[in-house]
Design a protein around this motif. Structure first.
Motif, PDB file in Angstrom:
ATOM      1  N   PHE A   1       0.835  -1.197   0.000  1.00  0.00           N
ATOM      2  CA  PHE A   1       0.000   0.000   0.000  1.00  0.00           C
ATOM      3  C   PHE A   1       0.874   1.253   0.000  1.00  0.00           C
ATOM      4  O   PHE A   1       0.604   2.207  -0.727  1.00  0.00           O
ATOM      5  CB  PHE A   1      -0.923   0.028   1.227  1.00  0.00           C
ATOM      6  N   LEU A   2       1.911   1.257   0.822  1.00  0.00           N
ATOM      7  CA  LEU A   2       2.782   2.435   0.922  1.00  0.00           C
ATOM      8  C   LEU A   2       3.639   2.620  -0.324  1.00  0.00           C
ATOM      9  O   LEU A   2       3.931   3.750  -0.708  1.00  0.00           O
ATOM     10  CB  LEU A   2       3.658   2.349   2.173  1.00  0.00           C
ATOM     11  N   TRP A   3       4.060   1.548  -0.946  1.00  0.00           N
ATOM     12  CA  TRP A   3       4.838   1.677  -2.183  1.00  0.00           C
ATOM     13  C   TRP A   3       3.976   2.278  -3.290  1.00  0.00           C
ATOM     14  O   TRP A   3       4.491   2.945  -4.180  1.00  0.00           O
ATOM     15  CB  TRP A   3       5.404   0.334  -2.616  1.00  0.00           C
TER      16      TRP A   3
ATOM     17  N   LYS B   1      -6.566   6.013   6.144  1.00  0.00           N
ATOM     18  CA  LYS B   1      -6.539   5.811   4.685  1.00  0.00           C
ATOM     19  C   LYS B   1      -6.055   4.404   4.344  1.00  0.00           C
ATOM     20  O   LYS B   1      -6.536   3.787   3.392  1.00  0.00           O
ATOM     21  CB  LYS B   1      -5.648   6.853   4.000  1.00  0.00           C
ATOM     22  N   LEU B   2      -5.117   3.897   5.110  1.00  0.00           N
ATOM     23  CA  LEU B   2      -4.646   2.530   4.883  1.00  0.00           C
ATOM     24  C   LEU B   2      -5.783   1.535   5.118  1.00  0.00           C
ATOM     25  O   LEU B   2      -5.972   0.611   4.324  1.00  0.00           O
ATOM     26  CB  LEU B   2      -3.457   2.209   5.791  1.00  0.00           C
ATOM     27  N   VAL B   3      -6.534   1.729   6.189  1.00  0.00           N
ATOM     28  CA  VAL B   3      -7.659   0.834   6.485  1.00  0.00           C
ATOM     29  C   VAL B   3      -8.652   0.850   5.326  1.00  0.00           C
ATOM     30  O   VAL B   3      -9.186  -0.198   4.935  1.00  0.00           O
ATOM     31  CB  VAL B   3      -8.340   1.226   7.821  1.00  0.00           C
ATOM     32  N   GLU B   4      -8.885   2.018   4.727  1.00  0.00           N
ATOM     33  CA  GLU B   4      -9.822   2.132   3.610  1.00  0.00           C
ATOM     34  C   GLU B   4      -9.407   1.296   2.400  1.00  0.00           C
ATOM     35  O   GLU B   4     -10.258   0.865   1.622  1.00  0.00           O
ATOM     36  CB  GLU B   4      -9.962   3.598   3.176  1.00  0.00           C
TER      37      GLU B   4
ATOM     38  N   PRO C   1     -13.801  -7.986   5.009  1.00  0.00           N
ATOM     39  CA  PRO C   1     -13.923  -7.190   6.214  1.00  0.00           C
ATOM     40  C   PRO C   1     -12.610  -6.457   6.494  1.00  0.00           C
ATOM     41  O   PRO C   1     -11.531  -7.064   6.476  1.00  0.00           O
ATOM     42  CB  PRO C   1     -14.223  -8.216   7.297  1.00  0.00           C
ATOM     43  N   LYS C   2     -12.702  -5.170   6.716  1.00  0.00           N
ATOM     44  CA  LYS C   2     -11.519  -4.341   6.952  1.00  0.00           C
ATOM     45  C   LYS C   2     -10.941  -4.633   8.344  1.00  0.00           C
ATOM     46  O   LYS C   2     -11.686  -4.904   9.280  1.00  0.00           O
ATOM     47  CB  LYS C   2     -11.889  -2.869   6.840  1.00  0.00           C
ATOM     48  N   PRO C   3      -9.621  -4.581   8.446  1.00  0.00           N
ATOM     49  CA  PRO C   3      -9.017  -4.776   9.774  1.00  0.00           C
ATOM     50  C   PRO C   3      -9.337  -3.570  10.666  1.00  0.00           C
ATOM     51  O   PRO C   3      -9.641  -2.481  10.182  1.00  0.00           O
ATOM     52  CB  PRO C   3      -7.521  -4.860   9.474  1.00  0.00           C
TER      53      PRO C   3
ATOM     54  N   THR D   1      -5.283  -2.525  14.849  1.00  0.00           N
ATOM     55  CA  THR D   1      -4.484  -3.620  14.279  1.00  0.00           C
ATOM     56  C   THR D   1      -3.509  -3.067  13.252  1.00  0.00           C
ATOM     57  O   THR D   1      -2.312  -3.385  13.275  1.00  0.00           O
ATOM     58  CB  THR D   1      -5.397  -4.671  13.627  1.00  0.00           C
ATOM     59  N   VAL D   2      -4.007  -2.212  12.362  1.00  0.00           N
ATOM     60  CA  VAL D   2      -3.150  -1.608  11.342  1.00  0.00           C
ATOM     61  C   VAL D   2      -2.098  -0.729  12.002  1.00  0.00           C
ATOM     62  O   VAL D   2      -0.918  -0.752  11.630  1.00  0.00           O
ATOM     63  CB  VAL D   2      -3.995  -0.826  10.305  1.00  0.00           C
ATOM     64  N   ALA D   3      -2.493   0.035  13.018  1.00  0.00           N
ATOM     65  CA  ALA D   3      -1.540   0.901  13.726  1.00  0.00           C
ATOM     66  C   ALA D   3      -0.423   0.091  14.370  1.00  0.00           C
ATOM     67  O   ALA D   3       0.754   0.482  14.331  1.00  0.00           O
ATOM     68  CB  ALA D   3      -2.274   1.737  14.770  1.00  0.00           C
ATOM     69  N   THR D   4      -0.771  -1.052  14.935  1.00  0.00           N
ATOM     70  CA  THR D   4       0.233  -1.920  15.565  1.00  0.00           C
ATOM     71  C   THR D   4       1.227  -2.444  14.535  1.00  0.00           C
ATOM     72  O   THR D   4       2.446  -2.438  14.765  1.00  0.00           O
ATOM     73  CB  THR D   4      -0.457  -3.092  16.302  1.00  0.00           C
ATOM     74  N   VAL D   5       0.720  -2.886  13.403  1.00  0.00           N
ATOM     75  CA  VAL D   5       1.604  -3.405  12.348  1.00  0.00           C
ATOM     76  C   VAL D   5       2.499  -2.275  11.827  1.00  0.00           C
ATOM     77  O   VAL D   5       3.692  -2.484  11.578  1.00  0.00           O
ATOM     78  CB  VAL D   5       0.794  -4.067  11.215  1.00  0.00           C
TER      79      VAL D   5
END
Length: 128
Positions: A19-21, A30-33, A38-40, A44-48
């Motif tokens: 996603f970042l690349w 925005k990453l979750v979007e 089902p979206k994380p 969870t995304v913040a931890t990763v």
């Protein structure tokens, strides 16, 4: 850039890196979007992302109280290291062995092999 010892990524970490690349700077929201249903969960995304930052793959800038994350390691650099590690681990460092396995498992066509040979020969001519 200083990275800690672990330069390998988990599947979740690698997914976020893609996603970042493909998107220069992104907030966690925005990453979750970008995820399909089902979206994380946001946390969870913040931890990763924190793990990726601790490993040195990701950095962030603060803008109006929101962190925007960006890739610190180019995709090509990660791809090259990952490919080399794969060849060492599964084919004893032999790229020939890797291509032979692709042929044996019919994962590469004769046309593709001819194109590879053409590229190798062309590269050999430009190096002389």
């Amino acid at each position: 850039m200083t990275r800690k010892n672990n330069d390998q990524l988990t599947p979740k970490e690698e997914e976020l890196m893609h996603f970042l690349w493909n998107n220069p700077q992104m907030s966690i929201s925005k990453l979750v979007e970008l995820y399909p249903e089902p979206k994380p969960h946001f946390n969870t995304v913040a931890t990763v992302m924190r793990r990726l930052e601790a490993k040195g793959f990701v950095g962030h800038v603060a803008d109006a109280g929101t962190f925007h994350y960006f890739a610190k390691v180019p995709k090509e650099s990660f791809r090259d290291r990952s490919f080399s590690r794969l060849i060492r681990s599964y084919f004893g460092g032999s790229y020939y062995g890797a291509v032979s396995a692709l042929v044996a498992e019919e994962k590469i066509s004769s046309d593709e092999l001819r194109e590879l040979l053409r590229l190798v020969e062309q590269k050999g001519k430009t190096e002389k």
